[in-house]
Design a protein around this motif. Structure first.
Motif, short mmCIF file in Angstrom:
data_model
loop_
_atom_site.label_atom_id
_atom_site.label_comp_id
_atom_site.label_asym_id
_atom_site.label_seq_id
_atom_site.Cartn_x
_atom_site.Cartn_y
_atom_site.Cartn_z
N LYS A 182 0.85 -1.18 0.00
CA LYS A 182 0.00 0.00 0.00
C LYS A 182 0.89 1.23 0.00
N ALA A 183 0.33 2.29 -0.47
CA ALA A 183 1.12 3.51 -0.57
C ALA A 183 1.58 3.97 0.81
N THR A 196 5.42 5.32 3.31
CA THR A 196 6.86 5.54 3.43
C THR A 196 7.39 4.78 4.64
N GLU A 200 1.41 7.26 4.29
CA GLU A 200 1.32 8.23 3.20
C GLU A 200 2.69 8.40 2.55
N GLU A 201 2.67 8.90 1.32
CA GLU A 201 3.93 9.18 0.63
C GLU A 201 4.47 10.52 1.13
N VAL A 227 9.93 4.59 -0.36
CA VAL A 227 8.63 5.19 -0.66
C VAL A 227 7.93 4.32 -1.70
N VAL A 228 6.70 3.91 -1.39
CA VAL A 228 5.91 3.07 -2.31
C VAL A 228 4.70 3.86 -2.74
N SER A 229 4.55 4.03 -4.06
CA SER A 229 3.38 4.75 -4.59
C SER A 229 2.20 3.79 -4.68
N ALA A 230 1.01 4.34 -4.87
CA ALA A 230 -0.20 3.52 -4.96
C ALA A 230 -0.14 2.58 -6.17
N ASP A 231 0.35 3.10 -7.30
CA ASP A 231 0.45 2.26 -8.52
C ASP A 231 1.45 1.13 -8.31
N MET A 232 2.56 1.43 -7.66
CA MET A 232 3.58 0.41 -7.42
C MET A 232 3.05 -0.68 -6.49
#
Length: 306
Positions: free
Chosen positions: A45-46, A48, A92-93, A120-125
């Motif tokens: 999930k998105a 940090t 959150e990012e 940091v993981v984005s929502a798309d990733m």
């Protein structure tokens, strides 16, 4: 044909009890997933993650106080042999300015020698990673099934695949019920469970095939005795294999760092479930499939010819 093996417990005769217990456990797991779902980590999930290594021991409350002063309400987990490694997870990012602000505050409190690792993981990733994980487990299951079909027959393959998918589901269900975090090491543990589980089942299936080759089973009673004998002939080997890995896994869980504790716990659950499913599910499923096959010619022979 009579086997010299000492059959201490009739696993096949009690197979319906094991099936009922397994079905109940699966139902509870499904309910847990529907109600609680999975406690997804930062990998799925998105958000940090900031890992900080310090020169001295750090109390968790110190970290919480700093983050509260900066306006954050996240409660971090502090791990490491001497509590000298801080792992803070944000849902959150975080922007670069926010990350630098936290790092500056940590250095001021814990020393300039503090080092940081930020992910940091984005929502798309996160979405892409979740989809790839599902495909990886499905691909592994299909390849294992094909391998067993080539080496043995489809009844062995179908029984093994149902059992190993059950093992994987048990690990997922336990993590869902107890709200344990699911991250990338967890996926590695599930895939490891697949490997260990199929190894146990291949051992018993190989013995069943060997016993079939040198004996004739004309009725259900003889088939039951053959499968039970095969289970007990391989029981010691399977137990020693599982216990050896389990002892190591327990020590890792008890004395390992926080980062691999849940990984070792997932493997431990998978090992226990794999040992159970090998003896109580996979062998019994093969018996059910084989028994139905033996009944077909008999029923066909009773039909009157025209």
């Amino acid at each position: 044909m009579r086997f010299d093996t000492n059959i201490r417990y009739d696993f096949i005769g009690n197979r319906k009890k094991f099936f009922a217990f397994s079905i109940i456990l699966v139902a509870v797991g499904i309910l847990s997933l529907l109600i609680f779902r999975l406690n997804l980590g930062i990998d799925f999930k998105a958000g940090t993650t900031m890992d900080t290594a310090t020169d001295h021991a750090v109390e968790q409350q110190e970290v919480i106080s700093i983050l509260k002063e900066l306006g954050y309400s996240e409660i971090p987990t502090v791990g490491g042999a001497n509590n000298d490694r801080i792992s803070v997870r944000f849902g959150e990012e975080l922007a670069s300015e926010k990350i630098r602000e936290i790092q500056t505050a940590f250095k001021a409190e814990f020393g300039e020698g503090s080092s940081f690792e930020v992910n940091v993981v984005s929502a798309d990733m996160a979405r892409e990673l979740a989809i790839k994980t599902i495909w990886a487990i499905l691909a592994a299951s299909v390849l294992i099934m094909l391998y067993v079909m080539i080496r043995f027959e489809w009844r062995f393959a179908l029984s093994a695949n149902i059992a190993i998918l059950y093992d994987c589901f048990v690990v997922v269900a336990v993590f869902s019920m107890f709200r344990l975090e699911v991250d990338l090491p967890f996926i590695a543990a599930v895939l490891t469970t697949l490997g260990y589980s199929i190894n146990d089942k291949i051992v018993i299936f190989d013995r069943i095939r060997e016993n079939l080759r040198f004996s004739s089973t004309k009725n259900d009673k003889q088939l039951t005795e053959l499968v039970n004998a095969s289970i007990w002939q391989t029981m010691a080997r399977n137990l020693y294999t599982v216990l050896t890995v389990m002892i190591v896994t327990v020590f890792i869980f008890l004395f390992g760092s926080e980062s691999i504790r849940l990984f070792s716990l997932a493997i431990l659950i998978g090992l226990i479930s794999g040992a159970y499913s090998t003896v109580c599910i996979a062998s019994s499923l093969w018996y059910e499939f084989k028994k139905r096959e033996k009944k077909k010619p008999a029923s066909a022979a009773k039909q009157p010819t025209v």
